[in-house]
Design an enzyme around this catalytic site. Structure first.
Site, mmCIF file in Angstrom:
data_model
loop_
_atom_site.group_PDB
_atom_site.id
_atom_site.type_symbol
_atom_site.label_atom_id
_atom_site.label_comp_id
_atom_site.label_asym_id
_atom_site.label_seq_id
_atom_site.Cartn_x
_atom_site.Cartn_y
_atom_site.Cartn_z
ATOM 1 N N PHE A 62 0.810 -1.218 0.000
ATOM 2 C CA PHE A 62 0.000 0.000 0.000
ATOM 3 C C PHE A 62 0.845 1.272 0.000
ATOM 4 O O PHE A 62 0.316 2.364 0.208
ATOM 5 C CB PHE A 62 -0.914 0.003 1.235
ATOM 6 C CG PHE A 62 -0.166 -0.312 2.508
ATOM 7 C CD1 PHE A 62 0.449 0.682 3.244
ATOM 8 C CD2 PHE A 62 -0.061 -1.620 2.944
ATOM 9 C CE1 PHE A 62 1.157 0.389 4.396
ATOM 10 C CE2 PHE A 62 0.649 -1.928 4.107
ATOM 11 C CZ PHE A 62 1.261 -0.914 4.831
ATOM 12 N N TYR A 63 2.153 1.154 -0.229
ATOM 13 C CA TYR A 63 3.010 2.343 -0.337
ATOM 14 C C TYR A 63 2.859 2.914 -1.744
ATOM 15 O O TYR A 63 3.616 2.589 -2.648
ATOM 16 C CB TYR A 63 4.474 1.978 -0.085
ATOM 17 C CG TYR A 63 4.859 1.772 1.356
ATOM 18 C CD1 TYR A 63 3.946 1.911 2.381
ATOM 19 C CD2 TYR A 63 6.160 1.425 1.695
ATOM 20 C CE1 TYR A 63 4.310 1.716 3.703
ATOM 21 C CE2 TYR A 63 6.533 1.230 3.021
ATOM 22 C CZ TYR A 63 5.607 1.369 4.008
ATOM 23 O OH TYR A 63 5.976 1.170 5.324
ATOM 24 N N GLY A 64 1.897 3.772 -1.898
ATOM 25 C CA GLY A 64 1.645 4.353 -3.197
ATOM 26 C C GLY A 64 0.285 3.935 -3.732
ATOM 27 O O GLY A 64 -0.572 3.432 -3.002
#
Length: 330
Positions: A51-53
């Protein structure tokens, strides 16, 4: 140097968060330069998140492109990816969501690199952790789809439960000069007892300890740090006092404040019964990567002075605010 999933890890790792999860992420070219610099400086433990981005541009999509361009680097790096979140980024350790998350990560990597470590980013209070770990162990580790299982933002009690359920290869928690919680809440002790290395994220205090953030306005609009109590109002001004004191020590030691902060975290590894501790600073350009990777020796005088400052100073404001604070253990 520690070994994780059978590979030797350098004393400093590398956090991928800033490459994809910020209002204005760096270009792909700059991101690749930073990643190459990390590996060249011995930072071969790379930490990212599903979920980084955005779905189109995140840690996994960036890694797939990187290892497509530099396939020779795939076996040199150990990647640890956080996932296991559901709707509204809430923890969901159910078997169905864990499968969805790991399968998504594997699909995005597209066979370019093995998923060395998977960790649920937060503990799901509605699903016993033993159930979550059973799925990961039996369906993914034992079948060779992932190399090992890590924990993230956990309490000492969760470490104990997890260690009884399966082999845990690492525990990712926040550790820095203004986040020393694991040494008083039992997490460090539990990890040491079970020989679980601690992966210390935000060792520079999300940039605050670098000395380059001097006022709240220095944080751009839309930045996650705007939601963190430690960066807000009177809390910011008070916490800046700690930074100023640490800057004095860094100046005397001939290093940058960021190097001082990272070196202090490294110095705690295996000290006074602590587990192995691997800081994972993030950086988006090669120069900053090289700065963070530089080995700085702290003298006994330095550490004594730092300890004295920490004992007399209380950091104000929580590590997380609002929705995010509700999912923190420890």
């Amino acid at each position: 140097m520690p070994q994780i999933v059978g590979k030797q890890i350098g004393p400093v790792g590398y956090g991928l968060m800033g490459l994809t999860w910020r209002p204005n992420p760096p270009s792909e070219e700059q991101a690749f330069q930073a990643m190459r610099a990390a590996l060249a400086n011995g930072c071969n433990f790379w930490n990212g998140g599903e979920f980084y981005g955005t779905p189109e541009f995140n840690s996994l999509t960036l890694l797939e492109k990187y290892f497509t361009k530099y396939p020779e680097d795939a076996d040199k790096v150990v990647i640890s990816i956080k996932g296991g979140l559901g709707a509204n980024l809430a923890p969901d350790g159910s078997p169905e969501n864990v499968r969805r998350s790991v399968d998504t990560c594997l699909k995005l990597l597209n066979g370019k690199k093995k998923l060395d470590i998977f960790e649920c980013a937060r503990v799901d209070k509605n699903t016993p952790i033993e159930i979550t770990l059973k799925v990961l162990d039996e369906e993914y580790v034992k079948t060779g789809k992932i190399g090992g299982i890590a924990l993230s933002e956990i309490s000492a009690a969760t470490v104990e439960k997890a260690a009884k359920a399966t082999k845990i290869v690492a525990a990712e928690v926040e550790v820095s000069l203004w986040a020393t919680d694991i040494f008083s809440n039992g997490v460090a002790e539990a990890c040491a007892r079970h020989s679980i290395p601690v992966v210390a994220y935000s060792p520079i205090g999300r940039g605050m300890l670098s000395g380059q953030i001097t006022k709240p306005e220095d944080i751009p609009d839309g930045d996650f740090r705007k939601t963190i109590p430690r960066f807000q109002g009177e809390n910011f001004a008070k916490n800046l006092e700690l930074v100023r004191e640490l800057e004095k020590i860094a100046k005397k030691s001939g290093c940058t404040p960021a190097q001082l902060a990272i070196s202090w975290v490294k110095s705690l590894s295996k000290k006074d019964g602590n587990p192995e501790i691997i800081p994972i600073p993030g950086a988006s350009n090669p120069a900053r990567v090289e700065e963070n990777a530089r080995d700085v020796h702290l003298s006994q005088e330095d550490t004594t002075e730092i300890d004295s400052i920490l004992k007399s100073f209380t950091v104000v404001g929580g590590r997380y605010g609002g929705h995010a604070a509700a999912h923190i253990e420890g």
